[in-house]
Design an enzyme around this catalytic site. Structure first.
Site, PDB file in Angstrom:
ATOM      1  N   HIS A  65      -1.056   2.436 -10.099  1.00  0.00           N
ATOM      2  CA  HIS A  65      -2.209   1.592  -9.261  1.00  0.00           C
ATOM      3  C   HIS A  65      -2.726   0.693 -10.697  1.00  0.00           C
ATOM      4  CE1 HIS A  65      -1.427   4.174  -5.736  1.00  0.00           C
ATOM      5  NE2 HIS A  65      -1.586   3.191  -5.126  1.00  0.00           N
ATOM      6  N   ARG A  76       3.052  12.744   5.574  1.00  0.00           N
ATOM      7  CA  ARG A  76       3.046  12.469   7.239  1.00  0.00           C
ATOM      8  C   ARG A  76       3.703  12.466   8.241  1.00  0.00           C
ATOM      9  NH1 ARG A  76       4.678   6.271   3.654  1.00  0.00           N
ATOM     10  NH2 ARG A  76       2.762   6.579   2.481  1.00  0.00           N
ATOM     11  N   GLN A 104       6.041  10.108  -4.304  1.00  0.00           N
ATOM     12  CA  GLN A 104       5.767   9.335  -5.051  1.00  0.00           C
ATOM     13  C   GLN A 104       5.429   9.021  -6.063  1.00  0.00           C
ATOM     14  OE1 GLN A 104       4.728   5.721  -2.398  1.00  0.00           O
ATOM     15  NE2 GLN A 104       3.378   7.618  -1.826  1.00  0.00           N
ATOM     16  N   ASP A 111       3.709   7.038  -8.229  1.00  0.00           N
ATOM     17  CA  ASP A 111       2.763   5.760  -7.526  1.00  0.00           C
ATOM     18  C   ASP A 111       2.685   5.423  -8.974  1.00  0.00           C
ATOM     19  OD1 ASP A 111       1.517   3.957  -5.604  1.00  0.00           O
ATOM     20  OD2 ASP A 111       0.396   5.950  -4.880  1.00  0.00           O
ATOM     21  N   CYS A 164      -3.496   5.887  -3.015  1.00  0.00           N
ATOM     22  CA  CYS A 164      -4.325   4.748  -3.230  1.00  0.00           C
ATOM     23  C   CYS A 164      -5.765   4.505  -3.513  1.00  0.00           C
ATOM     24  CB  CYS A 164      -3.760   3.472  -3.187  1.00  0.00           C
ATOM     25  SG  CYS A 164      -2.852   3.770  -1.122  1.00  0.00           S
ATOM     26  N   LYS A 191       4.750  -7.691  -0.341  1.00  0.00           N
ATOM     27  CA  LYS A 191       5.486  -6.585  -1.135  1.00  0.00           C
ATOM     28  C   LYS A 191       6.291  -7.176  -1.891  1.00  0.00           C
ATOM     29  CE  LYS A 191       6.248  -3.112   1.704  1.00  0.00           C
ATOM     30  NZ  LYS A 191       6.732  -2.254   2.282  1.00  0.00           N
ATOM     31  N   HIS A 202      -0.397  -2.112  -6.079  1.00  0.00           N
ATOM     32  CA  HIS A 202       0.565  -0.776  -6.093  1.00  0.00           C
ATOM     33  C   HIS A 202       1.785  -0.809  -7.174  1.00  0.00           C
ATOM     34  CE1 HIS A 202      -2.608   0.040  -2.207  1.00  0.00           C
ATOM     35  NE2 HIS A 202      -2.536  -1.344  -3.087  1.00  0.00           N
TER      36      HIS A 202
END
Length: 604
Positions: free
Chosen positions: A349, A327, A345, A347, A298, A430, A476
């Site tokens: 946005h 991570r 991910q 992902d 993000c 979320k 997100h």
RNA sequence: GCCGCUUUAGCUCAGUUGGUUAGAGCACCUCUUUUGUAAAGAGGGGGUCUACGGUUCGAAUCCGUAAAGCGGCUCCA
């Protein structure tokens, strides 16, 4: 036996477990012993003494003595101070701590424990006057109940495992030994459950990952860093492509961002403060800049948004990127594909005006729902809210309104949901889609998150119709979540029999002898020309040919072991008839060569 | 990270109370076999028993440390 009776039975077995342990190790200090799915546990502190599974027969034998003695479970009440005296005299420091907390502040302090474990009802939140105890034979425990009437009425049970567990779930507290048992009304049900556990092992994604040649690990590469084989990579690519296409339909555009960044980016976003010790650090030997491997996308995407002036007319702006993040998870948390240190991910946005939030969330929920319908997984949704902890950023009123908006969207989409405090991201609430693995453990896959914090922290803005500067909202979303975690659940859900459109090897041609080799070329030409268009827009057929000098039986056995969904058997009789013998999980049929392309296209 | 358990060929597993060159099936390689629905036959190669240290005349077997895997706890942007 109804649910309440089963509950009372399991709860009673927790007491009997503790009682047996006390007989064997009189110095035992007890924590709590609640009912859990299929059974119960009890947390026990035995100091230096370690219980191992080898001790189970001994403990179970002692439990059976208590059961055979057929003690009644007798309830009694004590004033809170008498309870405290009891715990003190019985040298039960954990019970003493609970009782002191209850006296001081009632359930509001003690609610981190199952309230049923405490001798109180859940609604007297502020002050506790009396607590209840249950006694069976020589064992008395602080407990709300209910229990079975007598120790003989507890059905069938089995101690399963012992594991470490922190007192009251806090990492800084001492670690106790948690004895887990399963319990059912009858021995038959107990055995059925054990059988189910055995079958679940066959579907374990780590076992199938190896058997189906999907991924591997290497000690030279490192822990939590899976390597995907050609077969496993097909799975990754196909599901990611589908996930991307679902959102491209709604106007998402692919972007690309680098995998390392200056740590200032994450200081600005707030990730550094919260997750700093879980970031991989990279030092530039040229400039001695301190860099980090990106754990999240993000903040990068905000910088693309911020790269030009934005007008209200351009909104919403939607970015999409399937990319790998890193991570540094604690080693004990890693396992299989479910928790890894390199996670990919799908992902996205959205940067939206406040008036666009509702529609955007609706579209993302529709995309998630469609994806999991196609995949064939039925998920429930968790609305993940903040709690009153101090680890959240942003204005509390914005939080409330954001949580409300997410809930409304979920209700409007008629999704099966539950709400949970303390599960939010630090920047916002979320909507999480929860999937279950072979053993029934729940894992988060898709997630949709509303974020007012990062736009603020990065100073994002767009020009409104009156020329004033306005702050966008970020939404997100990942549909698969971590592709690795998604695959772990998907593999267990399908047992390795993937739907045709995802199967790494969709078709295998099995020849009976070499007289058919020319005919096989005709079949291959047909397969080469066939492209699946559903649900992924362009999906070339993945097939192989097994024309080795081996028996047909062996070829079938191997193809089936790899769970190839479509086996095309070709022998002289098929050549003669201009057909192929099509073998699937459900049986075998003859398909004319002319109809093969259509047959394959119709498969899901 | 914490607690417990586990670790023998590529895979799945045997290896009696520590005692001569560590076994099996599958897989792999070679040869024979050209095969019609879940394993054709024969032969061959491959491990020093996760790593390091210790006990012992002697250790895959006992002890310690580490690593990895598993089950939990904690954590999960």
């Amino acid at each position: 036996m109804n649910e309440d009776q089963l509950y009372a039975m399991r709860h009673s077995l927790a007491h009997i477990t503790a009682q047996a342990v006390q007989h064997l190790w009189p110095e035992a200090k007890f924590g709590v012993g609640p009912v859990v799915e299929n059974g119960f546990y009890y947390d026990i502190d035995l100091g230096e003494t370690k219980i191992s599974e080898e001790d189970f027969p001994k403990i179970e034998a002692e439990m059976r003595k208590v059961i055979a003695a057929d003690y009644p479970f007798e309830r009694s009440e004590k004033a809170i101070d008498d309870g405290i005296n009891w715990a003190s005299e019985a040298a039960q420091p954990y019970k003493l701590e609970l009782l002191n907390d209850l006296k001081r502040a009632g359930t509001t302090v003690a609610r981190d424990l199952d309230a049923n474990e405490l001798g109180l009802s859940t609604d007297d939140a502020s002050k506790v006057e009396t607590v209840s105890f249950y006694t069976d034979g020589d064992f008395t425990d602080l407990c709300r109940g209910p229990h079975a009437e007598r120790t003989s009425r507890v059905g069938a049970f089995k101690l399963m495992r012992v594991a470490g567990a922190y007192w009251r779930g806090k990492e800084t507290n001492p670690q106790m030994q948690r004895l887990y048992g399963i319990a059912f009304a009858t021995q038959e049900e107990l055995e059925a459950h054990l059988k189910m556990l055995e079958e679940a092992k066959q579907r374990d994604h780590r076992k199938l990952g190896k058997e189906l040649d999907l991924y591997t690990t290497s000690q030279l590469v490192g822990v939590g860093l899976p390597l995907f084989t050609p077969r496993g990579t097909v799975l990754r690519d196909v599901v990611a492509q589908y996930s991307n296409q679902l959102r491209q339909r709604y106007g998402f555009k692919k972007v690309w961002t680098p995998h390392i960044t200056k740590k200032e980016l994450y200081e600005a976003s707030g990730h550094w403060a919260k997750f700093g010790d879980e970031l991989f650090l990279v030092t530039s030997q040229e400039t001695s800049d301190k860099m980090v491997l990106k754990p999240m996308n993000c903040p990068h995407h905000t910088q693309i948004f911020a790269s030009q002036p934005r007008s209200y007319r351009d909104m919403p702006i939607r970015y999409l990127e399937t990319t790998t993040d890193y991570r540094d998870e604690k080693t004990g948390e890693l396992g299989g594909l479910n928790r890894v240190r390199s996670l990919t991910q799908d992902d996205s946005h959205v940067f939206a005006r406040p008036d666009q939030i509702e529609l955007e969330i609706h579209q993302l929920l529709a995309a998630a729902t469609e994806l999991y319908q196609t995949i064939g997984m039925n998920l429930r949704v968790r609305l993940s809210y903040r709690d009153d902890g101090d680890s959240y950023l942003g204005d509390i009123e914005l939080w409330k309104s954001a949580q409300e908006q997410l809930k409304n969207a979920v209700i409007a989409n008629k999704l099966d949901y539950f709400e949970q405090d303390g599960e939010a991201a630090f920047y916002g609430p979320k909507i999480d889609f929860m999937a279950t693995d072979a053993l029934g453990r729940e894992h988060q896959v898709a997630t949709i998150q509303l974020d007012f914090v990062q736009p603020e922290r990065f100073g994002l803005e767009y020009a409104d119709s009156d020329g004033s500067s306005r702050r966008p909202v970020m939404i997100h979303c990942a549909l698969l979540g971590s592709i690795e975690r998604f695959l772990s659940v998907f593999i267990e859900h399908t047992g390795g029999w993937f739907p045709f459109w995802v199967a790494p090897e969709q078709i295998r041609i099995l020849t009976i002898n070499e007289t058919v080799n020319e005919y096989v070329k005709e079949i291959e030409a047909i397969l080469d020309a066939t492209v699946l268009m559903q649900p992924v827009r362009y999906n070339e057929l993945r097939y192989t040919r097994d024309d080795r000098n081996e028996s047909l039986g062996k070829k079938i056995r191997e193809a089936t072991a790899l769970k190839v969904p479509l086996q095309l058997i070709v022998g002289p009789r098929d050549v003669e008839a201009r057909q192929v013998s099509v073998r699937t999980q459900s049986g075998e049929e003859k398909v004319a060569l002319d109809e093969l392309a259509q047959y394959v296209t119709n498969l899901q």
